[in-house]
Scaffold this motif. Sequence first.
Motif, short mmCIF file in Angstrom:
data_model
loop_
_atom_site.label_atom_id
_atom_site.label_comp_id
_atom_site.label_asym_id
_atom_site.label_seq_id
_atom_site.Cartn_x
_atom_site.Cartn_y
_atom_site.Cartn_z
N ALA A 81 0.56 -1.49 -0.20
CA ALA A 81 -0.21 -0.05 -0.12
C ALA A 81 0.44 1.11 -0.30
O ALA A 81 0.47 2.17 -0.90
CB ALA A 81 -1.26 0.19 1.44
N ASP A 182 -8.17 4.33 2.31
CA ASP A 182 -6.92 3.64 2.49
C ASP A 182 -7.77 2.68 3.30
O ASP A 182 -7.61 2.53 5.00
CB ASP A 182 -5.93 4.70 3.05
N THR A 209 -3.68 -3.66 0.91
CA THR A 209 -2.73 -4.75 1.62
C THR A 209 -3.06 -5.94 1.36
O THR A 209 -4.26 -6.74 2.01
CB THR A 209 -1.96 -4.43 2.26
#
Length: 372
Positions: A81, A182, A209
């Motif tokens: 990420a 995120d 991620t």
Amino acid sequence: MSLAEKLAPENIKKLIPYQSARRIGGTGRLWLNANELETPLLFQDNQSALHRYPDFLPNDIAVAYQAYCETSQPTLAVRGADEAIDLLVRTFCQPGKDSITICSPTYAMYQFCAESMAIDVIDCPLQAPDFSLDVDAVVCAAKRSNLVFLCSPNNPTGQLLDRDSIIAILEQTQQHALVVVDEAYIEFELGQSVVELIDHYPNLVVIRTLSKAFGLAAVRCGFIIAQPSVLDFIAKLIPPYPMPDSSAEIVLNALSPNGIAKVREHTQKLLATKQAFVDQIAHLDWIERVYPSATNFVLVRTEPGFPLFELLLEQGVVTRNQAHEPNLADCVRITIGSEASMNEVGKIICNLPNRLTTSTPHNKDIDHEQTA
Ligand SMILES: Cc1ncc(COP(=O)(O)O)c(C=O)c1O
């Protein structure tokens, strides 16, 4: 003109991606186009062709991740990420001219990437007491920003950002900024992902991620999910051979039905361990708050001046001090480890002397490290 096209600097628009030998491809009998060795030299009994460059974009991984996310939008595999954040800033912001918006306290890499490229950072701090979004402030800042970074669940506070607030921001920034959510920790509350909103909001970009719930931090694999109008620009900047074959193989296994089932099972165990740990320590009278967490860590606020970080370190337990964050003085972030480790740490915490007046010296190396 799409929003992505409006935001991308001229030099990025004109950029022709590096034409690596793999990207150009072709058909043939003898492959003499990439200055590799033609036959394996070392590790000859290894099945994988280590003498050859890997794919320029591992398509099978992108497709597997798309299925995992149950989205029809394209996904781009990147090296963690962190690389996603770096690529987004480089693709959509111009040094010395543009800015990004963040909501502190949050993951330090947004600010770091921007500042390393002379890109301004506008901060719209999360609101006390529960670290909620200040929607009006973010919408206002977004008018001057190319990217808005929202971390949900947020590191280091641990909470999910309110979904309606994210939608309100997406609605009101459609003409101005890309909103990057995120979701590094989303597997710990998978039902709360905003990935499906990408269908409705071309200004939404989601970062994921495999470093957290999948337990593959060493493999360095993350993903960017967005509409093609956004992803096409980012893909221009991706390095020629982003993912080593050895990592790609591990990632494909991780994203198999077996791998995903294992991750789900382990995540449930970890959540139970987290709850047991919180129950063990929350009643201590020098602990002011253990914040609710949708992640594999908890943020603990102690009474002012209680040196929890240093006392744990003295006993060999390394946690993350938050003293550098303006609103998180007296907070320590503790990652949830194995059941045995958390039992041990819980006992250590319960046995710490109450209301300490002396403080032990800081361990500078650990105290000042600010990334992961
Ligand atoms: C919120 C958040 N985003 C991104 C990352 C970086 O993850 P990766 O290991 O995939 O680069 C981290 C790492 O701690 C994180 O906490």
